[in-house]
Design a protein around this motif. Structure first.
Motif: not given
Ligand code: RTP
Ligand code: MG
Length: 149
Positions: A10, A50, A52-53, A58, A62, A86, A89, A92, A103, A111, A113, A115, A117
């Motif tokens: 990232k 992203y 799905e989010h 956030f 993001l 994973r 890494m 999260t 990480r 916010g 972190n 990398i 995956g």
């Molecule tokens: P990534 O997709 O970035 O590899 O991370 P991940 O699977 O471990 O986590 P995910 O749930 O997919 O969340 C994507 C990214 O959103 C940010 N985040 N912020 N403020 C918060 O509570 C929060 N929760 C998630 C993180 O940067 C995370 O990597």
């Protein structure tokens, strides 16, 4: 074909000169690099990546963060690479990530972190296709013994 995953250093990881360290960990583990590029992510690509989010509070931050500077996008191949990456890494939230994980060793806040995956075979395929064209991925065999991929 062996399993593939999408890995991205990232913007914070690029700014902090961690590309080499992260690539080295995957190489030493035994995985094979099949594609890589330094790139600026557009807002459109970030929102797709992203998606799905989208409804999460956030999401705006993001997308702002992932488009704030260049990222180093990669595709790695090898047995069980999606789950193994994973694990390498770590969790999260870097404050919960174990020492020895990327990480855990280099991250400070959820916010920023370091990398990304893929988290499943479905997301790996989706993300690889979002970031790479087929002709940017290279198939080759290593001229080494059977102990390594
Ligand atoms: P990534 O997709 O970035 O590899 O991370 P991940 O699977 O471990 O986590 P995910 O749930 O997919 O969340 C994507 C990214 O959103 C940010 N985040 N912020 N403020 C918060 O509570 C929060 N929760 C998630 C993180 O940067 C995370 O990597
Ligand atoms: Mg995720």
């Amino acid at each position: 074909m062996a399993e593939r995953t999408f890995i991205m250093v990232k913007p914070d990881g690029v700014q902090r000169n961690l590309i080499g360290e992260i690539v080295a960990r995957f190489e030493k583990k035994g995985f094979q690099l099949v594609g890589a590029k330094l790139m600026q992510v557009s807002r459109e690509l970030a929102e797709q990546h992203y998606a799905e989010h989208k409804e999460r509070p956030f999401f705006g931050e993001l997308v702002d963060f992932i488009t704030s500077g260049p990222v180093f996008a990669m595709v790695w191949e090898g047995e069980n690479v999606i789950a193994a990456a994973r694990q390498m890494m770590g969790k999260t939230n870097p404050q919960e990530a174990a020492p020895g994980t990327i990480r855990g060793d280099f991250g400070l806040t959820v916010g920023k972190n370091v990398i990304h995956g893929s988290d499943s075979p479905q997301s790996a395929e989706r993300e690889i296709n979002l970031f790479f064209k087929e002709d940017e991925l290279v198939r080759y065999s290593k001229q080494i013994n059977a102990w390594l991929y």
